[in-house]
Design a protein around this motif. Structure first.
Motif, PDB file in Angstrom:
ATOM      1  N   ARG A 174       0.840  -1.202   0.000  1.00 40.98           N
ATOM      2  CA  ARG A 174       0.000   0.000   0.000  1.00 40.98           C
ATOM      3  C   ARG A 174       0.874   1.249   0.000  1.00 40.98           C
ATOM      4  O   ARG A 174       1.607   1.504   0.941  1.00 40.98           O
ATOM      5  N   THR A 175       0.793   2.014  -1.081  1.00 36.85           N
ATOM      6  CA  THR A 175       1.530   3.275  -1.189  1.00 36.85           C
ATOM      7  C   THR A 175       0.624   4.483  -0.989  1.00 36.85           C
ATOM      8  O   THR A 175       1.104   5.609  -0.895  1.00 36.85           O
ATOM      9  N   GLY A 176      -0.694   4.255  -0.962  1.00 33.17           N
ATOM     10  CA  GLY A 176      -1.634   5.276  -0.513  1.00 33.17           C
ATOM     11  C   GLY A 176      -2.025   6.358  -1.483  1.00 33.17           C
ATOM     12  O   GLY A 176      -2.497   7.419  -1.061  1.00 33.17           O
ATOM     13  N   GLU A 177      -1.894   6.115  -2.791  1.00 33.08           N
ATOM     14  CA  GLU A 177      -2.313   7.143  -3.752  1.00 33.08           C
ATOM     15  C   GLU A 177      -3.822   7.382  -3.707  1.00 33.08           C
ATOM     16  O   GLU A 177      -4.301   8.462  -4.053  1.00 33.08           O
ATOM     17  N   LYS A 182      -6.881   1.120  -5.427  1.00 31.04           N
ATOM     18  CA  LYS A 182      -6.197   2.125  -6.239  1.00 31.04           C
ATOM     19  C   LYS A 182      -4.970   2.714  -5.550  1.00 31.04           C
ATOM     20  O   LYS A 182      -4.273   3.537  -6.136  1.00 31.04           O
ATOM     21  N   GLY A 183      -4.711   2.267  -4.317  1.00 30.54           N
ATOM     22  CA  GLY A 183      -3.553   2.796  -3.600  1.00 30.54           C
ATOM     23  C   GLY A 183      -2.458   1.780  -3.397  1.00 30.54           C
ATOM     24  O   GLY A 183      -1.704   1.843  -2.419  1.00 30.54           O
ATOM     25  N   LEU A 184      -2.320   0.844  -4.333  1.00 28.60           N
ATOM     26  CA  LEU A 184      -1.318  -0.219  -4.224  1.00 28.60           C
ATOM     27  C   LEU A 184      -0.249  -0.081  -5.299  1.00 28.60           C
ATOM     28  O   LEU A 184      -0.519   0.437  -6.387  1.00 28.60           O
ATOM     29  N   SER A 185       0.949  -0.554  -4.982  1.00 30.68           N
ATOM     30  CA  SER A 185       2.048  -0.568  -5.955  1.00 30.68           C
ATOM     31  C   SER A 185       2.789  -1.892  -5.835  1.00 30.68           C
ATOM     32  O   SER A 185       2.673  -2.602  -4.829  1.00 30.68           O
ATOM     33  N   PRO A 229       3.365   4.362  -9.537  1.00 32.53           N
ATOM     34  CA  PRO A 229       2.733   4.338  -8.215  1.00 32.53           C
ATOM     35  C   PRO A 229       1.215   4.238  -8.354  1.00 32.53           C
ATOM     36  O   PRO A 229       0.602   4.900  -9.191  1.00 32.53           O
ATOM     37  N   GLY A 230       0.620   3.362  -7.545  1.00 27.54           N
ATOM     38  CA  GLY A 230      -0.822   3.184  -7.585  1.00 27.54           C
ATOM     39  C   GLY A 230      -1.306   2.188  -8.618  1.00 27.54           C
ATOM     40  O   GLY A 230      -2.508   1.940  -8.731  1.00 27.54           O
ATOM     41  N   VAL A 235      -1.278  -4.302 -12.043  1.00 31.35           N
ATOM     42  CA  VAL A 235      -0.195  -5.249 -12.276  1.00 31.35           C
ATOM     43  C   VAL A 235      -0.619  -6.652 -11.849  1.00 31.35           C
ATOM     44  O   VAL A 235      -0.436  -7.642 -12.580  1.00 31.35           O
ATOM     45  N   ALA A 236      -1.207  -6.740 -10.658  1.00 28.78           N
ATOM     46  CA  ALA A 236      -1.612  -8.043 -10.130  1.00 28.78           C
ATOM     47  C   ALA A 236      -2.702  -8.674 -10.984  1.00 28.78           C
ATOM     48  O   ALA A 236      -2.616  -9.847 -11.370  1.00 28.78           O
TER      49      ALA A 236
END
Length: 387
Positions: A174-177, A182-185, A229-230, A235-236
């Motif tokens: 979780r990068t928090g965008e 929607k907040g994952l990288s 980012p985000g 990707v997954a």
């Protein structure tokens, strides 16, 4: 020898038939010989290296960046029929590097794919967490910028295949965008990264390398992010969109082996002055398994063909393939156990092994219940678009 007439279906090209022959020849000689479920780690390391030396890993780790889903499915179909661990070793080199193949920079591909293709560097895909399996939006492991061109990863991942033996792990954090998915990288994390530890090795019914990983201030460079980012959820899901049908292919391979064994044992077992095959209930079991196998093959290879043909999203078709093939394989394995009687539940017998091997496929990379949700929503969306 399992039926290979499906290769004449219009889903395939001559190169797929050549590939099937190559995989079959290797598997017949090496797959079971190199597999030992009492030492899954060593087996997977050994199998991956042998596949790399034979050139088989060029398909899950392609140098040209193009994943041919039909070839992936053919290989898993064949390998699973011979050995669950061989299928696992092959599949994880693909799933564990899939995000790099699909989203990696030239530098990232160069760094990761050559070793994976050679079978000398194992790969892992770390998505699941103790409180986030099917619900990817609930991921809690964090990746926080440290202001010096790096991120700090904190949290844990669990049920990670190849955990503890992989050279590189794709970690979703979780990068928090934005809130939720929607907040994952996604990040490339090397096995020797300080702060990354194997917190627990997990034993399951069909042994394979599996672990819980702990991340304590693990420092990764910003350039080790895959995509932007985000974009972690993208990707997954894009990776799973490719590999989900291949899980169905593995289930298909297990089902083929179960059907072969069912016919063979029923034909040889003497009972009531004839053979077990002469009993109509045995014939019904064999017929049901044969239908399950053929229906699974059609669904799996249709999904693979659609993806290879450039269909942007095959979530509906891949979910149908995985759902039907894994559930059908469990039925085939169960019938095989029943036909074998006491032998079928004897530890170490192949019928008992197949029963255990199949069960996990109904859970990982999207449990059957999740596939039903995906299919149902797709059906409603399809019908809405037709109105």
């Amino acid at each position: 020898m399992a039926d290979s007439s499906f290769l004449d279906w219009p889903f395939f090209e001559p190169r797929h038939r050549e590939w099937a022959a190559e995989v079959e020849a290797w598997a017949a000689q090496h797959a079971e010989a190199l597999s030992d479920e009492h030492d899954a780690d060593a087996s997977v390391i050994r199998l991956a290296r042998a596949m790399g030396e034979a050139g088989l890993l060029r398909v899950p780790c392609p140098a040209d960046g193009v994943l041919d889903v039909r070839s992936l499915c053919i290989a898993r179909d064949i390998l699973a029929r011979h050995s669950g661990l061989a299928d696992f070793a092959f599949a994880m080199q693909g799933l564990g590097t899939g995000p790099v193949t699909l989203f990696g920079s030239a530098a990232q591909r160069e760094r990761v794919l050559a070793g994976a293709r050679a079978g000398t560097a194992l790969a892992a895909f770390a998505l699941s967490e103790p409180e986030a399996g099917s619900d990817v939006s609930a991921l809690a492991l964090t990746a926080t910028p440290d202001g010096n061109g790096h991120y700090r990863l904190n949290g844990e991942k669990t049920w990670i295949s190849n955990g503890g033996i992989a050279a590189t792990t794709i970690v979703f954090a979780r990068t928090g965008e934005a809130p939720g998915a929607k907040g994952l990288s996604a990040f490339l994390v090397p096995a020797d990264a300080p702060g990354l530890t194997v917190a627990e090795r997990i034993e399951v019914t069909a042994p394979h390398p599996l672990a819980r990983l702990d991340f304590a201030d693990v420092r990764v460079a910003a350039e080790d992010m895959l995509g932007k980012p985000g974009e972690g959820f993208k990707v997954a899901m894009s990776t799973l969109d490719v590999f989900r049908a291949t899980v169905g292919a593995a289930a298909l391979g297990f089902a083929r082996r179960a059907l072969d064994m069912t016919v063979e044992h029923a034909s040889a077992r003497k009972i009531f002055g004839g053979t077990l095959f002469d009993q109509q209930m045995s014939q019904a079991a064999i017929a049901d398994s044969a239908v399950d196998v053929e229906a699974s093959a059609l669904l799996v290879y249709r999904a693979a063909w659609l993806k290879d043909s450039g269909t942007p999203r095959v979530s509906r078709e891949a979910s149908m393939a995985k759902l039907h093939a894994t559930e059908a394989a469990q039925r085939c394995a169960d019938r095989n156990v029943q036909i074998h009687g006491g032998l079928g539940v004897t530890k170490g017998h192949k019928a008992e092994e197949l029963y255990r091997e199949v069960r996990a496929l109904r859970v990982y990379e999207g449990a059957s219940e999740i596939q039903r949700v995906v299919i149902a929503r797709s059906e409603r969306q399809l019908r809405t678009s037709l109105d």
